[in-house]
Scaffold this motif. Structure first.
Motif, PDB file in Angstrom:
ATOM      1  N   SER A   1      37.563  15.622  68.687  1.00  0.00           N
ATOM      2  CA  SER A   1      37.041  13.846  68.794  1.00  0.00           C
ATOM      3  C   SER A   1      36.300  13.773  69.356  1.00  0.00           C
ATOM      4  O   SER A   1      36.724  14.376  70.627  1.00  0.00           O
ATOM      5  CB  SER A   1      38.399  13.127  68.101  1.00  0.00           C
ATOM      6  N   LEU A   2      36.064  12.079  69.845  1.00  0.00           N
ATOM      7  CA  LEU A   2      35.355  12.325  71.370  1.00  0.00           C
ATOM      8  C   LEU A   2      35.781  10.654  71.682  1.00  0.00           C
ATOM      9  O   LEU A   2      34.888   9.893  70.449  1.00  0.00           O
ATOM     10  CB  LEU A   2      34.128  12.743  71.806  1.00  0.00           C
ATOM     11  N   GLY A   3      36.197  10.751  72.643  1.00  0.00           N
ATOM     12  CA  GLY A   3      36.267   8.834  72.414  1.00  0.00           C
ATOM     13  C   GLY A   3      34.664   7.959  72.321  1.00  0.00           C
ATOM     14  O   GLY A   3      33.663   8.108  73.014  1.00  0.00           O
TER      15      GLY A   3
ATOM     16  N   LEU B   1      36.727  16.074  63.377  1.00  0.00           N
ATOM     17  CA  LEU B   1      35.544  15.534  64.047  1.00  0.00           C
ATOM     18  C   LEU B   1      36.130  13.843  64.109  1.00  0.00           C
ATOM     19  O   LEU B   1      36.102  12.813  62.775  1.00  0.00           O
ATOM     20  CB  LEU B   1      34.326  15.623  63.475  1.00  0.00           C
ATOM     21  N   GLY B   2      35.800  13.240  65.465  1.00  0.00           N
ATOM     22  CA  GLY B   2      35.893  11.813  64.905  1.00  0.00           C
ATOM     23  C   GLY B   2      36.268  10.375  66.483  1.00  0.00           C
ATOM     24  O   GLY B   2      35.588  11.873  66.991  1.00  0.00           O
ATOM     25  N   ASP B   3      36.753  10.047  66.599  1.00  0.00           N
ATOM     26  CA  ASP B   3      36.196   9.148  67.828  1.00  0.00           C
ATOM     27  C   ASP B   3      38.176   8.826  68.496  1.00  0.00           C
ATOM     28  O   ASP B   3      37.877   9.746  68.653  1.00  0.00           O
ATOM     29  CB  ASP B   3      35.507   7.417  67.892  1.00  0.00           C
ATOM     30  N   SER B   4      37.704   7.959  69.476  1.00  0.00           N
ATOM     31  CA  SER B   4      39.330   8.506  70.233  1.00  0.00           C
ATOM     32  C   SER B   4      40.378   8.036  69.291  1.00  0.00           C
ATOM     33  O   SER B   4      41.097   8.046  69.796  1.00  0.00           O
ATOM     34  CB  SER B   4      39.118   7.381  71.274  1.00  0.00           C
TER      35      SER B   4
ATOM     36  N   GLY C   1      29.291  13.686  66.173  1.00  0.00           N
ATOM     37  CA  GLY C   1      29.776  14.604  65.717  1.00  0.00           C
ATOM     38  C   GLY C   1      29.081  15.868  64.693  1.00  0.00           C
ATOM     39  O   GLY C   1      29.843  16.961  64.823  1.00  0.00           O
ATOM     40  N   TYR C   2      27.826  15.089  63.931  1.00  0.00           N
ATOM     41  CA  TYR C   2      27.061  16.318  64.116  1.00  0.00           C
ATOM     42  C   TYR C   2      26.616  17.728  64.090  1.00  0.00           C
ATOM     43  O   TYR C   2      26.932  18.715  64.676  1.00  0.00           O
ATOM     44  CB  TYR C   2      25.529  15.688  63.376  1.00  0.00           C
ATOM     45  N   TYR C   3      26.268  17.194  65.602  1.00  0.00           N
ATOM     46  CA  TYR C   3      25.675  18.330  66.985  1.00  0.00           C
ATOM     47  C   TYR C   3      27.241  18.811  67.837  1.00  0.00           C
ATOM     48  O   TYR C   3      26.616  20.195  67.242  1.00  0.00           O
ATOM     49  CB  TYR C   3      24.869  17.573  67.831  1.00  0.00           C
TER      50      TYR C   3
END
Length: 326
Positions: free
Chosen positions: A83-85, A61-64, A92-94
């Motif tokens: 992960s999502l940009g 789980l993280g960012d770009s 991340g929690y949801y």
């Protein structure tokens, strides 16, 4: 006179129907025709999280930066990159909550967010809400939670109830730019190709792919680190959710390029370290591997993201540091 008024009103109605009815309907039902690559990444991940396929031992789980750097094909056959940009621990929690509701429990969750994504909410409105990949129930919970904290401004934006309604009803003022850039129809093949690529790579995607970058990232452009209390709340929610399900948690920092690291202020480094140390004292079972460090500029495809050379170096270092995991 009333007859003329009626005719004028009728003409206005004819003009408004395509704009406020047909166009929103098109935006609602054909997003793959006009949305950009980021939509394909968000949509594919949402479909995967809501589905029941996959039995992942390790979830990222993280960012770009994490989406680019953690390459499942290099790490493990039972690893998936969620992960999502632009994401913070809020998204991340949801994501994790929904994932756990539909999949077998993973053994390990690796959290990897850039320091800047503990400081401010980045793209909650412009991606998660804009792409319609966050459930209304979850979003309302975020609004309710934000009201309890002082760092709420980037969530409770001006006129946020009306803003949310306009996104939910696909009002043209929210989607006209994307429609214009896409020419209504011309992103379909690219969007579908990106969606397929995300499935094949198990959630990993490169961003910058240049052979080197000496540009400055977001952290290098500020003088100090200050945590956001809403984001901290959701970081702790992730820890609690994992503890309740007996899932190991590792918080792992991504490297910066040398150009950015070289001008990072000592105040920033020290206050970020203090923030992580405070969390580590509170959550003793969580592994914090959060020292700010750098890789050479030729490991970066842009100011923020590792290129293929950088991901190989990073994933190799991960496997050496956590041989029992990867």
């Amino acid at each position: 006179m009333w007859k003329e008024i009626g005719k004028t009103a009728g003409k206005l109605l004819i003009l408004l129907v395509p704009f406020f009815v047909l166009l929103p309907l098109y935006c609602r039902f054909f997003p793959e025709y006009y949305m950009d690559d980021e939509y394909a990444m968000y949509r594919q991940q949402k479909d995967y999280v809501q589905g029941s396929t996959g039995n992942d031992r390790i979830v990222i789980l993280g960012d770009s930066r994490a989406k680019a750097g953690f390459v499942p094909d290099l790490l493990s056959g039972d690893c998936y990159n969620l992960s999502l940009g632009g994401a913070t621990p809020i998204e991340g929690y949801y994501t994790l909550k929904e994932y756990l509701a539909n999949h077998p429990l993973p053994e390990t969750v690796v959290l990897s967010y850039a320091p800047m994504h503990y400081m401010d909410v980045d793209t909650l409105w412009t991606r998660s809400v804009y792409f319609h990949t966050m459930d209304t129930e979850d979003f309302m919970e975020i609004i309710k939670t934000a009201k309890e904290y002082k760092d709420q401004e980037s969530i409770l934006i001006d006129n946020y109830p009306m803003e949310y309604v306009m996104y939910q009803t696909y009002m043209p003022n929210k989607y006209a730019t994307a429609l214009k850039k896409a020419g209504f129809l011309f992103r379909y093949r690219k969007t579908k190709a990106k969606y397929a690529q995300m499935e094949e790579s198990r959630g990993q995607s490169y961003y910058g792919t240049a052979k080197s970058s000496d540009s400055f990232n977001g952290e290098a452009k500020v003088t100090d680190f200050r945590e956001n209390d809403v984001i901290t709340h959701y970081m702790e929610q992730i820890f609690s959710l994992c503890q309740a399900n007996k899932i190991q948690v590792i918080v792992k920092n991504m490297p910066m390029n040398e150009a950015s690291y070289s001008i990072l202020t000592e105040d920033f480094k020290n206050h970020y370290t203090q923030y992580m140390d405070t969390l580590a004292e509170k959550y003793e079972t969580v592994v914090f591997d959060t020292k700010i460090h750098s890789y050479p500029n030729d490991c970066f495809g842009d100011a923020d993201h590792l290129n293929p050379k950088g991901t190989k170096k990073f994933c190799q270092a991960l496997m050496e540091a956590y041989p029992a995991l990867f």
